[in-house]
Design an enzyme around this catalytic site. Structure first.
Site, PDB file in Angstrom:
ATOM      1  CG  HIS A  16       8.082   5.746  -2.552  1.00 44.86           C
ATOM      2  ND1 HIS A  16       8.769   5.318  -1.437  1.00 44.86           N
ATOM      3  CD2 HIS A  16       6.950   4.989  -2.591  1.00 44.86           C
ATOM      4  CE1 HIS A  16       8.094   4.350  -0.840  1.00 44.86           C
ATOM      5  NE2 HIS A  16       6.973   4.145  -1.514  1.00 44.86           N
ATOM      6  CG  HIS A  18       2.944   2.242  -4.246  1.00 43.71           C
ATOM      7  ND1 HIS A  18       3.596   1.033  -4.376  1.00 43.71           N
ATOM      8  CD2 HIS A  18       3.573   2.895  -3.239  1.00 43.71           C
ATOM      9  CE1 HIS A  18       4.567   0.953  -3.473  1.00 43.71           C
ATOM     10  NE2 HIS A  18       4.573   2.079  -2.779  1.00 43.71           N
ATOM     11  CG  HIS A 196       8.671  -0.299  -0.558  1.00 44.08           C
ATOM     12  ND1 HIS A 196       8.704  -0.135  -1.912  1.00 44.08           N
ATOM     13  CD2 HIS A 196       7.640   0.469  -0.109  1.00 44.08           C
ATOM     14  CE1 HIS A 196       7.731   0.697  -2.264  1.00 44.08           C
ATOM     15  NE2 HIS A 196       7.064   1.077  -1.184  1.00 44.08           N
ATOM     16  CD  GLU A 199       6.207   1.345   4.642  1.00 45.50           C
ATOM     17  OE1 GLU A 199       6.367   0.305   3.946  1.00 45.50           O
ATOM     18  OE2 GLU A 199       5.217   2.108   4.529  1.00 45.50           O
ATOM     19  CG  ASP A 277       3.973   5.137   0.176  1.00 48.13           C
ATOM     20  OD1 ASP A 277       4.280   4.375  -0.743  1.00 48.13           O
ATOM     21  OD2 ASP A 277       3.928   4.776   1.374  1.00 48.13           O
ATOM     22  CG  ASP A 278       0.192   3.935  -1.307  1.00 50.87           C
ATOM     23  OD1 ASP A 278       0.100   3.331  -2.387  1.00 50.87           O
ATOM     24  OD2 ASP A 278       1.034   3.645  -0.429  1.00 50.87           O
TER      25      ASP A 278
HETATM   26  N1  ADE Z   1       2.408  -0.727  -1.370  1.00 46.72           N
HETATM   27  C1  ADE Z   1       1.789   0.452  -1.468  1.00 46.72           C
HETATM   28  N2  ADE Z   1       2.194   1.281  -0.500  1.00 46.72           N
HETATM   29  C2  ADE Z   1       3.126   0.605   0.219  1.00 46.72           C
HETATM   30  C3  ADE Z   1       3.931   0.922   1.338  1.00 46.72           C
HETATM   31  N3  ADE Z   1       3.874   2.109   1.946  1.00 46.72           N
HETATM   32  N4  ADE Z   1       4.751  -0.027   1.820  1.00 46.72           N
HETATM   33  C4  ADE Z   1       4.814  -1.230   1.241  1.00 46.72           C
HETATM   34  N5  ADE Z   1       4.087  -1.568   0.187  1.00 46.72           N
HETATM   35  C5  ADE Z   1       3.245  -0.660  -0.329  1.00 46.72           C
HETATM   36 ZN    ZN Z   2       5.659   2.643  -1.101  1.00 47.27          ZN
END
Ligand code: ADE
Ligand code: ZN
Length: 335
Positions: A16, A18, A196, A199, A277-278
């Protein structure tokens, strides 16, 4: 730190991440200059200051703005290569990477531009480090299901470069079942499907992703705890959750890492994994996520080995690929 070198040594899969969320402020600045794009930030420090979020949407607004600096094939190559180098340094052996085509096609960037940039970097990283890499194309759920369908059709010439499809962006108000049709087409084309869910959205979105989209993994899924019957179902079916602890703190899903559901769910037999994630926006790549959680939740060496094993089992590697990494992990576990 002792834990850190131990965790680095574990063969792991990241499931996971992006790719647009790996764009570091330094590279964002360099690409803005290279492409003559004005950023609303005076310096790299200013960008880092702006990375303070109150919820998912406040992050997404800045994240989509950051992606505007990506124009050429070389830009997409540079971003992908920087992430793969970093993942390799963290002991990642397999990574299944999300990308958001609509963020780029909406701005007039051709599918071929980003796909070619990604593929060249993946080829180079595979040769250089023996990394195993898959690409998962995500639909933006704040855009319409028709837009997702059009994107699915646009991706046709690049189908053999895709491992699977996913669903991301603003969760509240955009339930999974809206996207049943593109997901059905992707499954029929033989692609893996993930989404997703849970969350910020309710547990019913997790159930919806499983029942309506036939998602094989749930990205995040932290809110399953609000529905004990769903937790039991996730454990019984061994549906993996790709959790991202530092993301959850930055986006205020949990107030403090010590409140995180990861260990409670692990102890209930849910197939939990740790991911980034990011990472550029949330302050840590996958190793930093493991280290932070190990400390906050008092994880044992066995917990860490289980988490690494889960990441391999939950990946879409073939059986031989999984067996190689699992054997290596078993050797470390026995030491
Ligand atoms: N796009 C990038 N990060 C995300 C996240 N945590 N939740 C939903 N969409 C995303
Ligand atoms: Zn994500």
């Amino acid at each position: 730190m002792e834990n850190e070198s131990f965790i680095r040594s574990l063969p792991k899969a990241e499931l996971h991440v992006h790719i647009e969320g790996t764009l570091e402020p330094e590279l964002m600045f360099a690409l803005a200059a290279r492409n003559d794009i004005a950023l609303p930030f005076a310096s790299v420090e200013d960008i880092r200051v702006a990375f303070r979020f109150s919820n998912l949407q406040s992050f997404l607004d800045i994240y989509y703005q950051g992606a505007q600096v990506l124009i050429t094939e070389q830009d997409f190559y540079d971003m992908m290569m920087a992430y793969l180098e970093r993942a390799n340094a963290d002991g990642v052996r397999r990574t299944e990477i999300f990308f958001d085509p609509q963020t780029h096609t909406e701005r007039g960037i051709d599918f071929a531009t980003f796909m070619n940039g990604f593929s060249s970097a993946i080829d180079d990283a595979t040769t250089r480090w023996g990394l195993s890499v898959g690409l998962i194309m995500c639909f933006l759920r704040h855009l319409s299901p028709d837009d997702a369908l059009a994107t699915w059709h646009q991706s046709e010439p690049f189908r053999d470069q895709l491992l699977g499809i996913g669903l991301d962006s603003s969760e509240i108000g955009n339930p999974p079942e809206l996207f049943s049709e593109p997901f059905r087409l992707a499954r029929e084309a033989g692609l893996h499907v993930v989404a997703h869910a849970g969350e910020e959205g309710p547990p019913s979105f997790i159930a919806g992703a499983i029942d309506e989209l036939h998602a094989e993994r749930i990205d995040h899924g932290v809110r399953c705890e609000d529905d004990p019957a769903l937790v039991e179902r996730l454990a019984a079916l061994q549906i993996p959750l790709t959790m991202c602890p530092l993301s959850n703190i930055k986006l205020k899903v949990f107030e403090d890492l010590s409140d995180h559901s990861l260990k409670r769910l692990l102890d209930q037999g849910v197939m939990v994994t740790i991911n980034s994630d990011d990472p550029s926006y949330f302050g840590g790549y996958v190793l930093a996520n493991y280290v932070a959680v190990a400390q906050a939740l008092d994880l044992t060496r066995d917990d860490l080995i289980t988490l690494a094993r889960n990441s391999i089992e939950a990946s879409f590697l073939d059986d031989a690929g999984k067996a190689t990494l699992l054997a290596e992990l078993a050797t470390i576990a026995a030491a």
